[in-house]
Design a protein around this motif. Structure first.
Motif: not given
Length: 127
Positions: A11, A13-14, A16-17
């Motif tokens: 995703t 978000e994941t 980017a992290q």
């Protein structure tokens, strides 16, 4: 055959992290970044505390580029394609501990098997 146990980052978000702020990553383990469609990608090591090898994989599962020993905290862009690559789009990127690509013998031209690859076009489809 080489096996790596992976966490999936699929995703925005994941991805980017990623592996930011981790203090260790065991040999033989990694994080597999999966995109919705093949695309040119580049990575950096912002807030990443451990050296990593980055393995860039196309939609057929072919390892197209390996960047070894990315330096912790370095914000220099790491392209997903070698200079002159006529097909720079990547569907997946595998990050493993720095030095693991060489230790495991991972190099351009190898084929990755994973169920999230389009199996009809995969060089090494899953059983």
């Amino acid at each position: 055959m080489v096996e790596v146990s992976v966490e999936i980052a699929d995703t925005p978000e994941t991805r980017a992290q990623g592996l930011m702020f981790r203090r260790e990553l065991q040999r033989g383990k990694g994080m597999l970044f999966i995109y919705e469609t093949p695309q040119p990608v580049s990575f950096w090591m912002r807030n990443t505390l451990i050296p990593l090898d980055m393995i860039f994989i196309d939609a057929r599962g072919e390892v197209r580029h390996v960047h070894t020993m990315a330096r912790p905290l370095d914000e220099t862009s790491i392209p997903g394609a070698a200079p002159g690559d006529v097909a720079p789009e990547r569907l997946m990127v595998l990050e493993v501990p720095g030095g693991d690509a060489a230790r495991l013998g991972i190099r351009p031209g190898m084929a990755l098997s994973h169920p999230r690859l389009p199996q009809e076009a995969a060089l090494s489809p899953c059983d």
